[in-house]
Write a protein that holds these residues in place. Structure first.
Motif, PDB file in Angstrom:
ATOM      1  N   UNK A  11      -3.512   5.274 -14.657  1.00 63.72           N
ATOM      2  CA  UNK A  11      -3.491   5.791 -16.028  1.00 63.72           C
ATOM      3  C   UNK A  11      -2.617   4.909 -16.910  1.00 63.72           C
ATOM      4  N   UNK A  12      -2.734   5.144 -18.222  1.00 61.90           N
ATOM      5  CA  UNK A  12      -1.866   4.468 -19.182  1.00 61.90           C
ATOM      6  C   UNK A  12      -2.173   3.002 -19.360  1.00 61.90           C
ATOM      7  N   UNK A  13      -3.418   2.622 -19.071  1.00 62.84           N
ATOM      8  CA  UNK A  13      -3.801   1.215 -19.183  1.00 62.84           C
ATOM      9  C   UNK A  13      -4.608   0.928 -20.445  1.00 62.84           C
ATOM     10  N   UNK A  14      -4.671   1.910 -21.347  1.00 60.28           N
ATOM     11  CA  UNK A  14      -5.326   1.703 -22.630  1.00 60.28           C
ATOM     12  C   UNK A  14      -6.837   1.726 -22.582  1.00 60.28           C
ATOM     13  N   UNK A  15      -7.403   2.350 -21.572  1.00 62.51           N
ATOM     14  CA  UNK A  15      -8.855   2.326 -21.413  1.00 62.51           C
ATOM     15  C   UNK A  15      -9.569   3.512 -22.059  1.00 62.51           C
ATOM     16  N   UNK A  16      -8.821   4.488 -22.528  1.00 60.96           N
ATOM     17  CA  UNK A  16      -9.397   5.558 -23.330  1.00 60.96           C
ATOM     18  C   UNK A  16      -9.989   6.732 -22.580  1.00 60.96           C
ATOM     19  N   UNK A  17      -9.947   6.737 -21.250  1.00 57.94           N
ATOM     20  CA  UNK A  17     -10.585   7.815 -20.484  1.00 57.94           C
ATOM     21  C   UNK A  17      -9.590   8.735 -19.797  1.00 57.94           C
ATOM     22  N   UNK A  18      -8.304   8.541 -20.018  1.00 54.59           N
ATOM     23  CA  UNK A  18      -7.303   9.276 -19.246  1.00 54.59           C
ATOM     24  C   UNK A  18      -7.478  10.784 -19.323  1.00 54.59           C
ATOM     25  N   UNK A  19      -7.712  11.310 -20.514  1.00 53.62           N
ATOM     26  CA  UNK A  19      -7.781  12.762 -20.681  1.00 53.62           C
ATOM     27  C   UNK A  19      -8.947  13.360 -19.901  1.00 53.62           C
ATOM     28  N   UNK A  20     -10.036  12.602 -19.745  1.00 56.36           N
ATOM     29  CA  UNK A  20     -11.193  13.093 -19.000  1.00 56.36           C
ATOM     30  C   UNK A  20     -11.015  12.913 -17.501  1.00 56.36           C
ATOM     31  N   UNK A  37       0.859  -0.783 -20.748  1.00 58.30           N
ATOM     32  CA  UNK A  37       1.730   0.374 -20.926  1.00 58.30           C
ATOM     33  C   UNK A  37       2.953   0.091 -21.763  1.00 58.30           C
ATOM     34  N   UNK A  38       3.350   1.115 -22.501  1.00 56.08           N
ATOM     35  CA  UNK A  38       4.583   1.091 -23.271  1.00 56.08           C
ATOM     36  C   UNK A  38       5.165   2.499 -23.256  1.00 56.08           C
TER      37      UNK A  38
END
Length: 254
Positions: A11-20, A37-38
């Motif tokens: 997670x947290x790699x900026x790919x936009x699918x984390x919430x799903x 990540x930041x």
């Protein structure tokens, strides 16, 4: 007795699918500044994990955002130790601030693959994890040098297998620039997962059956279809009778 398997994703790699993805998994490895990540992305990923009771891990890597941590760098063991301690420490501090326990450490990308075959790199990472917190789990490629180093250092090791990566006859992951490195079709991935969990083997790209042990199953979160893959894998695991639980949660699901 119900069998258990941990299902993890990055997670947290900026790919936009984390919430799903998060509702489908039991543990997550959060990028902590090396390849991605930041502070903001780490906070958001931690919050998602807390919301869905997903165990949290740090996902340290070579400091190489330009290549997403997938380019192998030649560093002395002391520098590898230092970068792991620094990145894990960054995420651990945010976890403490937000009231979230840190369960594990899983190296990312080229650092993970190097540690899988190189004893010196593996020992440096195992020592770094121990120095951060000897109670942490170390996620490592099943049967690899990193497993051996973690066990020698007295860490709890979770042997990891991959849902949608190809394997060599030596039990290593096929390099991403070679044919067969990534499994693109869901049905092929499901067949590989069933073989690893049910039969304890994986079919290498050359056709050989390779013995493998699975404590945790990984899906890469940077796939464009990661959310759909995650849901399908979760459904398949549950249909096969597996309880999807993180290592630290196993005692709660006896």
């Amino acid at each position: 007795m119900t069998q258990s398997i941990d299902f993890n994703c990055d997670l947290g790699e900026g790919c936009g699918s984390d919430a799903a993805i998060v509702p489908c998994i039991s543990s997550a490895s959060i990028a902590c500044g090396g390849h991605a990540g930041d502070t903001q992305s780490m906070r958001e990923a931690i919050a998602l994990c807390l919301q869905h009771n997903v165990a949290i891990g740090a996902h340290p890597s070579f400091v190489d955002r330009a290549h997403f941590g997938r380019r192998e760098l030649s560093l002395p063991a002391a520098e590898i130790h230092q970068l792991v301690v620094a990145q894990v420490g960054t995420l651990a501090a945010l976890c403490q601030e937000l009231g979230a326990p840190l369960q594990h450490v899983k190296p990312h990308g080229a650092l993970y693959n190097l540690a899988a075959r190189d004893p010196a790199t593996a020992a440096a990472i195992a020592q770094a994890v121990h120095d951060c917190d000897p109670g942490l789990y170390l996620y490592a490629l099943a049967g690899s040098e990193l497993c051996t180093a973690g066990q020698r250092r007295g860490l709890r090791v979770a042997e990891e297998v991959f849902a949608e990566r190809g394997y060599t006859a030596a039990g290593q992951l096929v390099p991403r620039d070679q044919p067969g490195a990534v499994i693109h079709q869901l049905q092929d991935s499901l067949a590989q997962v069933r073989g690893m969990l049910r039969d304890g083997t994986v079919r290498a790209v050359d056709g050989q059956a390779v013995a493998i042990h699975a404590d945790t199953l990984c899906l890469h979160g940077d796939r464009q279809d990661a959310a759909a893959f995650a849901q399908a894998l979760r459904d398949a695991l549950q249909a096969e009778g597996y309880a999807i639980t993180a290592p630290a949660q196993r005692g709660r699901h006896a």
